[in-house]
Write an enzyme that holds these catalytic residues in place. Sequence first.
Site, PDB file in Angstrom:
ATOM      1  N   GLU A   8      57.367  35.309  27.735  1.00  0.00           N
ATOM      2  CA  GLU A   8      57.939  35.822  28.972  1.00  0.00           C
ATOM      3  C   GLU A   8      57.150  35.390  30.204  1.00  0.00           C
ATOM      4  O   GLU A   8      57.651  35.476  31.324  1.00  0.00           O
ATOM      5  CB  GLU A   8      58.008  37.354  28.921  1.00  0.00           C
ATOM      6  CG  GLU A   8      58.956  37.886  27.859  1.00  0.00           C
ATOM      7  CD  GLU A   8      58.978  39.403  27.816  1.00  0.00           C
ATOM      8  OE1 GLU A   8      58.452  40.017  28.761  1.00  0.00           O
ATOM      9  OE2 GLU A   8      59.510  39.956  26.853  1.00  0.00           O
TER      10      GLU A   8
ATOM     11  N   GLU B  34      47.524  37.119   6.049  1.00  0.00           N
ATOM     12  CA  GLU B  34      46.501  37.661   6.944  1.00  0.00           C
ATOM     13  C   GLU B  34      45.241  38.099   6.202  1.00  0.00           C
ATOM     14  O   GLU B  34      44.313  38.611   6.811  1.00  0.00           O
ATOM     15  CB  GLU B  34      47.064  38.868   7.686  1.00  0.00           C
ATOM     16  CG  GLU B  34      47.362  40.033   6.761  1.00  0.00           C
ATOM     17  CD  GLU B  34      47.879  41.253   7.504  1.00  0.00           C
ATOM     18  OE1 GLU B  34      47.500  42.364   7.106  1.00  0.00           O
ATOM     19  OE2 GLU B  34      48.639  41.089   8.464  1.00  0.00           O
TER      20      GLU B  34
END
Length: 264
Positions: free
Chosen positions: A45, A76
Amino acid sequence: MLGAFGDFSWKCWKRGLEPWLKTRCCSTSSARSLRKRETRLRWRECPPTFGSDPELIQGIIAGGRPAMFKAQEGAEDKEENGANDIVAHGVNPNDVVCGIAASRRTPYVVGAVKQARMIGAKTIFVTTNPRSQFNLDVNVAICPDVGPEVIMGSTRMKSGTAQKMVLNMITTAVMVRLGKVYENMMVDLQMTNKKLEERSKRIVMTITGIGYERAEKVLEEAGGHVKTAVVMIRANVDAPEAKRRLHKADGFVRRAIEGDLAKH
């Protein structure tokens, strides 16, 4: 605006400015839930909102692009995965790497931050575990105290919200320091859709006091660049002169309007 939910690390740099304001950012996140994917999407954004280079903020998620759409379980769980991604993205001593993990323990994030530290980058870590339990070697540790989650262990709730707020503060402050904001308005937004076109006109109208039709005309003369339009009106100059002033002022609108740049 930039937000974050979950475990990841990011880097940003801007050569020629102070070490904590750099020119590229990247994030590395775990892939366990939707909130981590939302984190990466939120980074995107910044270019339309602040006119930042797409390279300024990047997202890296454990498990790569496929993890954006389908969980890559176990991606992860290894520190070396995070470390390898930091190396692959060319982190260097001019960078700032920020790790975000509610627990502070996510191996992928810990490995990324450790590797960044070894390279010589500045490091930040955001965790909602108590500061008294923080034991990583970083330049800055940010440890908001959110208390127990309403649903035990569901860190998408208070922890995720706190992380988003912290990162909003950091990135907003960076954008202000980079001259992307004038007064309290985002004057470097990109007119990439109708909503942002109208917002650009309103920003020019608010700052300068002119009407809608003139704002539309000046923005057209300015090539759709809000900063240029504002300087044109406030300094009473044409578009080429406004752009010259902004260039001399390193993109800061106030300096371009108020500074006697023609003599320098």
